[in-house]
Design a protein around this motif. Structure first.
Motif, PDB file in Angstrom:
ATOM      1  N   ALA A 278      -2.761  10.193  -4.632  1.00 60.73           N
ATOM      2  CA  ALA A 278      -2.792   8.803  -5.081  1.00 60.73           C
ATOM      3  C   ALA A 278      -2.955   8.696  -6.579  1.00 60.73           C
ATOM      4  CB  ALA A 278      -3.939   8.058  -4.387  1.00 60.73           C
TER       5      ALA A 278
ATOM      6  N   VAL B 286       8.095   4.949   8.341  1.00 63.56           N
ATOM      7  CA  VAL B 286       8.339   5.219   6.925  1.00 63.56           C
ATOM      8  C   VAL B 286       9.717   4.713   6.524  1.00 63.56           C
ATOM      9  CG1 VAL B 286       8.605   7.024   5.178  1.00 63.56           C
ATOM     10  CG2 VAL B 286       6.756   7.186   6.852  1.00 63.56           C
TER      11      VAL B 286
ATOM     12  N   VAL C  96       2.237   0.640  -0.317  1.00 64.24           N
ATOM     13  CA  VAL C  96       2.686   0.666   1.078  1.00 64.24           C
ATOM     14  C   VAL C  96       1.503   0.838   2.016  1.00 64.24           C
ATOM     15  CG1 VAL C  96       4.993   1.476   0.515  1.00 64.24           C
ATOM     16  CG2 VAL C  96       3.192   3.154   0.980  1.00 64.24           C
ATOM     17  N   ASP C  97       1.674   0.363   3.252  1.00 60.38           N
ATOM     18  CA  ASP C  97       0.625   0.399   4.271  1.00 60.38           C
ATOM     19  C   ASP C  97       1.295   0.698   5.610  1.00 60.38           C
ATOM     20  OD1 ASP C  97      -1.226  -0.248   6.278  1.00 60.38           O
ATOM     21  OD2 ASP C  97      -2.021  -1.991   5.235  1.00 60.38           O
ATOM     22  N   PRO C  98       0.890   1.749   6.310  1.00 58.41           N
ATOM     23  CA  PRO C  98       1.524   2.094   7.593  1.00 58.41           C
ATOM     24  C   PRO C  98       1.369   1.043   8.679  1.00 58.41           C
ATOM     25  CG  PRO C  98       0.261   3.952   6.739  1.00 58.41           C
ATOM     26  CD  PRO C  98      -0.094   2.763   5.892  1.00 58.41           C
TER      27      PRO C  98
ATOM     28  N   LEU D  88       0.039  11.363   7.112  1.00 56.93           N
ATOM     29  CA  LEU D  88       0.054  10.505   5.920  1.00 56.93           C
ATOM     30  C   LEU D  88       0.866  11.125   4.790  1.00 56.93           C
ATOM     31  CD1 LEU D  88      -3.563   9.071   5.538  1.00 56.93           C
ATOM     32  CD2 LEU D  88      -1.473   7.808   6.065  1.00 56.93           C
TER      33      LEU D  88
ATOM     34  N   TRP E 254       4.417   9.859   3.667  1.00 57.83           N
ATOM     35  CA  TRP E 254       4.644   8.712   2.798  1.00 57.83           C
ATOM     36  C   TRP E 254       4.910   9.114   1.358  1.00 57.83           C
ATOM     37  CZ3 TRP E 254       5.009   3.810   4.775  1.00 57.83           C
ATOM     38  CH2 TRP E 254       4.683   3.699   6.125  1.00 57.83           C
TER      39      TRP E 254
ATOM     40  N   ARG F  78       4.987   5.804  -3.665  1.00 59.88           N
ATOM     41  CA  ARG F  78       4.149   4.649  -3.927  1.00 59.88           C
ATOM     42  C   ARG F  78       2.739   4.863  -3.362  1.00 59.88           C
ATOM     43  NH1 ARG F  78       4.953   3.506  -7.776  1.00 59.88           N
ATOM     44  NH2 ARG F  78       3.677   1.624  -7.599  1.00 59.88           N
TER      45      ARG F  78
ATOM     46  N   VAL G 190      -0.602   4.446  -1.194  1.00 57.98           N
ATOM     47  CA  VAL G 190      -0.740   4.124   0.230  1.00 57.98           C
ATOM     48  C   VAL G 190      -2.110   3.506   0.502  1.00 57.98           C
ATOM     49  CG1 VAL G 190      -0.750   5.044   2.580  1.00 57.98           C
ATOM     50  CG2 VAL G 190       0.815   6.004   0.873  1.00 57.98           C
TER      51      VAL G 190
ATOM     52  N   VAL H 281      -4.631   2.495   3.519  1.00 60.83           N
ATOM     53  CA  VAL H 281      -4.901   2.803   4.924  1.00 60.83           C
ATOM     54  C   VAL H 281      -5.919   1.804   5.452  1.00 60.83           C
ATOM     55  CG1 VAL H 281      -5.833   4.507   6.538  1.00 60.83           C
ATOM     56  CG2 VAL H 281      -4.347   5.243   4.648  1.00 60.83           C
TER      57      VAL H 281
ATOM     58  N   ALA I 234      -4.766   8.968  -0.085  1.00 59.72           N
ATOM     59  CA  ALA I 234      -4.615   7.517   0.015  1.00 59.72           C
ATOM     60  C   ALA I 234      -5.094   6.838  -1.265  1.00 59.72           C
ATOM     61  CB  ALA I 234      -5.389   6.970   1.210  1.00 59.72           C
ATOM     62  N   TRP I 235      -4.386   5.793  -1.662  1.00 56.26           N
ATOM     63  CA  TRP I 235      -4.790   5.008  -2.837  1.00 56.26           C
ATOM     64  C   TRP I 235      -6.070   4.242  -2.560  1.00 56.26           C
ATOM     65  CZ3 TRP I 235      -4.497  -0.530  -2.754  1.00 56.26           C
ATOM     66  CH2 TRP I 235      -4.845  -1.136  -3.972  1.00 56.26           C
TER      67      TRP I 235
END
Length: 297
Positions: A3, A164, A186-188, A206, A209, A214, A216, A218, A260-261
């Motif tokens: 991230a 995705v 983005v978010d799953p 994960l 992605w 970009r 992510v 979660v 993850a961001w």
């Protein structure tokens, strides 16, 4: 997936996985509906989340739990705007959780710095233009339909590849319509048109992605797949939503370790600790000192 290598306009780089605290200004959200419906209580809760370690406070006025009906635009505005305005005035970084362009635009004018749209810009044709015009970070979540119908839309052959791919196409559509790639997150969409095994597969992979390039987000907090995992062995009853915070914090640590961001959670303190532990471990693995109180890598 890391991230910390992504560029994102308009939001501080925390040097670790961020924590987004949830303020549901609703009577019917699945785990805390009605607790923060009063604007004063919602503001107080948002300030408490920020003090407890939330980097962002996400304010929403419409429940997106499975089966939820939509609320009128005027009611959503009435719930959200006073809370956004007051939290922003108090120095809190605010995100607005909405599928409506009019709410998003009004919230940004009131001080929101992120738009979190669970439909990824698909529920309201005007949302993309608002995102482009405001230039604030915009969360593109995977979405196949509104809450009233989404449980019937969880049909996949390869859930990771399909989710995705669908988000990638929505990113392309938003950029073609004028959004800046550097503002997109983005978010799953865990739990949205997903079965329990689908949620676990998306968390396990994960890293898939990374190809989108970009950040992510979660959002696993208190969701059904955790309740099912933690079901009472004697009755088979899922663990109640408000008793899933320890499991949520575990997901937060694992998501942080996968780059993850940010994680979106109801109980901030445990996840804030979890992402800081993960950041400290990254520093130690890199041979860097781990300093008391230091939140970054």
């Amino acid at each position: 997936m890391d991230a910390y290598e992504y560029s994102l306009t308009g939001v501080e780089n925390w040097g670790r996985c961020g924590v987004m605290g949830i303020v549901n200004v609703t009577p019917d959200s699945f785990s805390d509906g009605g607790l923060w419906l009063d604007p004063g209580k919602a503001v107080a809760h948002g300030l408490e989340l920020a003090a407890g370690g939330a980097d962002v406070v996400d304010v929403g006025g419409e429940s997106t739990r499975p089966g939820a009906a939509r609320v009128p635009l005027e009611e959503e505005l009435r719930r959200v705007l006073p809370v956004v305005r007051e939290l922003a005035a108090r120095g809190v970084t605010v995100s607005v959780d909405t599928m409506r362009a009019a709410v998003a635009e009004a919230a940004v004018e009131a001080g929101a710095r992120i738009i979190n749209d669970v439909s990824g810009g698909r529920a309201d044709a005007l949302m993309v233009s608002v995102a482009a015009r405001t230039g604030v970070p915009f969360v593109v979540m995977h979405w196949r339909g509104h809450s009233a119908a989404m449980d019937g839309l969880a049909d996949y052959e390869d859930v990771v590849d399909e989710v995705v791919g669908e988000v990638a196409r929505q990113l392309d559509a938003m950029v073609s319509a004028g959004a800046d790639p550097a503002q997109l997150i983005v978010d799953p969409g865990l739990g949205f048109a997903k079965g329990r095994e689908d949620d676990w597969a998306l968390l396990a992979r994960l890293d898939a992605w990374a190809r989108l390039g970009r950040p992510v987000l979660v959002a696993a907090s208190r969701k059904r797949f955790l309740g099912t995992l933690l079901a009472d062995p004697s009755t088979g009853e899922p663990r109640p939503a408000r008793e899933r915070d320890a499991a949520t914090a575990a997901v937060s640590a694992l998501a942080a370790a996968k780059g993850a961001w940010a994680v979106r959670v109801h109980d901030v303190s445990a996840s804030a600790d979890a992402v800081r532990v993960e950041a400290a471990l990254r520093r130690a693995l890199a041979g860097m000192p781990v300093r008391a109180g230091a939140p970054t890598r």
